[in-house]
Design a protein around this motif. Sequence first.
Motif, PDB file in Angstrom:
ATOM      1  N   GLY A  99       0.799  -1.213   0.000  1.00 17.42           N
ATOM      2  CA  GLY A  99       0.000   0.000   0.000  1.00 17.42           C
ATOM      3  C   GLY A  99       0.834   1.266   0.000  1.00 17.42           C
ATOM      4  O   GLY A  99       2.057   1.252  -0.154  1.00 17.42           O
ATOM      5  N   TYR A 100       0.166   2.378   0.189  1.00 21.20           N
ATOM      6  CA  TYR A 100       0.787   3.707   0.192  1.00 21.20           C
ATOM      7  C   TYR A 100       1.504   3.935   1.520  1.00 21.20           C
ATOM      8  O   TYR A 100       1.001   3.563   2.585  1.00 21.20           O
ATOM      9  CB  TYR A 100      -0.288   4.777  -0.015  1.00 21.20           C
ATOM     10  CG  TYR A 100       0.198   6.188   0.187  1.00 21.20           C
ATOM     11  CD1 TYR A 100       0.985   6.823  -0.777  1.00 21.20           C
ATOM     12  CD2 TYR A 100      -0.119   6.888   1.348  1.00 21.20           C
ATOM     13  CE1 TYR A 100       1.444   8.122  -0.590  1.00 21.20           C
ATOM     14  CE2 TYR A 100       0.321   8.189   1.550  1.00 21.20           C
ATOM     15  CZ  TYR A 100       1.100   8.792   0.577  1.00 21.20           C
ATOM     16  OH  TYR A 100       1.541  10.075   0.773  1.00 21.20           O
ATOM     17  N   VAL A 101       2.663   4.561   1.455  1.00 19.42           N
ATOM     18  CA  VAL A 101       3.403   4.968   2.645  1.00 19.42           C
ATOM     19  C   VAL A 101       3.586   6.474   2.593  1.00 19.42           C
ATOM     20  O   VAL A 101       4.112   7.012   1.608  1.00 19.42           O
ATOM     21  CB  VAL A 101       4.775   4.270   2.725  1.00 19.42           C
ATOM     22  CG1 VAL A 101       5.602   4.832   3.874  1.00 19.42           C
ATOM     23  CG2 VAL A 101       4.609   2.770   2.898  1.00 19.42           C
ATOM     24  N   ALA A 102       3.166   7.168   3.627  1.00 14.70           N
ATOM     25  CA  ALA A 102       3.278   8.623   3.667  1.00 14.70           C
ATOM     26  C   ALA A 102       4.745   9.059   3.701  1.00 14.70           C
ATOM     27  O   ALA A 102       5.603   8.350   4.249  1.00 14.70           O
ATOM     28  CB  ALA A 102       2.542   9.172   4.892  1.00 14.70           C
ATOM     29  N   GLN A 103       5.021  10.210   3.093  1.00 17.37           N
ATOM     30  CA  GLN A 103       6.383  10.744   3.061  1.00 17.37           C
ATOM     31  C   GLN A 103       6.925  10.882   4.473  1.00 17.37           C
ATOM     32  O   GLN A 103       6.294  11.468   5.348  1.00 17.37           O
ATOM     33  CB  GLN A 103       6.375  12.119   2.364  1.00 17.37           C
ATOM     34  CG  GLN A 103       7.751  12.755   2.221  1.00 17.37           C
ATOM     35  CD  GLN A 103       8.617  12.037   1.204  1.00 17.37           C
ATOM     36  OE1 GLN A 103       8.103  11.440   0.271  1.00 17.37           O
ATOM     37  NE2 GLN A 103       9.912  12.109   1.371  1.00 17.37           N
ATOM     38  N   GLY A 104       8.109  10.315   4.698  1.00 12.45           N
ATOM     39  CA  GLY A 104       8.758  10.426   5.993  1.00 12.45           C
ATOM     40  C   GLY A 104       8.276   9.424   7.028  1.00 12.45           C
ATOM     41  O   GLY A 104       8.800   9.374   8.138  1.00 12.45           O
ATOM     42  N   SER A 105       7.265   8.623   6.677  1.00 17.69           N
ATOM     43  CA  SER A 105       6.737   7.648   7.632  1.00 17.69           C
ATOM     44  C   SER A 105       7.565   6.374   7.618  1.00 17.69           C
ATOM     45  O   SER A 105       8.084   5.966   6.582  1.00 17.69           O
ATOM     46  CB  SER A 105       5.285   7.309   7.287  1.00 17.69           C
ATOM     47  OG  SER A 105       4.819   6.224   8.084  1.00 17.69           O
TER      48      SER A 105
END
Length: 284
Positions: free
Chosen positions: A41-47
């Motif tokens: 899935g999607y991973v948020a920037q910096g996460s």
Amino acid sequence: MARSQQANQELTEVLNQLWRLDTNRLKPETDYIISLQGKAGYVAQGSNYARDRARAPLFTYVNEDKLKDFINLLDNYETSTGVSEKVTSEELHENRLFIESMMETDVMKYAHKYLVSKGQSSSEPGQFKRQLYDIWFRLYHRDRSGGQDSCGFEHVFVGETKFGQEVTGFHNWVQFYLQEKHDHVDYKGYKARDNKYTPDEDDHVLNLQFSWNGLVKPIGGCFIGVSPEFEVALFTIIFLMSTQKMTSVVVKVDEYVLELVVYRHGRSIGTSYPKLLSSNHKDL
């Protein structure tokens, strides 16, 4: 090289010849077995949190006997940028043995011949070996706060962490297998471009998501099963045939449509990796 369709066609022909000559490539389901499982899935920037779509490892089997000499190189580096590398005489010897062994393969012989024909390399084998060393193994400053903390081989084949906050590089399947085997890597699932294809477990190129020592790489691209000399030859050719800071070319190799990316760091490779655009003759 990256700017014209004619150049892309020439590179496609060259890379397909390298592909045909790669007799040391491992065979899926015979020399290695992978389990793709779910789509990441999607991973948020910096996460550094990624939902795990793959409960089992990516690799369930690899014939390590076919990779012994290469595996010896992968523990020679400090993976944190900003920390100067200490290269021992034994490690220097291993680097040179690796180049010597590659020069014996048909893949690297063909790459050398091609680069000589283009005026990018000397026909003298010793000079070409030194050129390969400079491109892949010469240490340089990647993090301005550190000393000579990186090289092309380390970044691409081993992987690095930046400020202990993100994974950079790490585009080699053998390193992925070894780190997974030692519980340092957690495979999160495959990444598919715009939902237009689903990879197969006999594909030799994969986009994937993973965490390494707790740090998430939202998406990374790597070849699967290919020999080290194939990757070195391929990216050396792209590097030497362009003077751009970043070169990106789209080519068709065997059944795969790939984007091949190379970043320059002076006279050396900064990074290089493939992106799988489509496979099994499916449309982009």
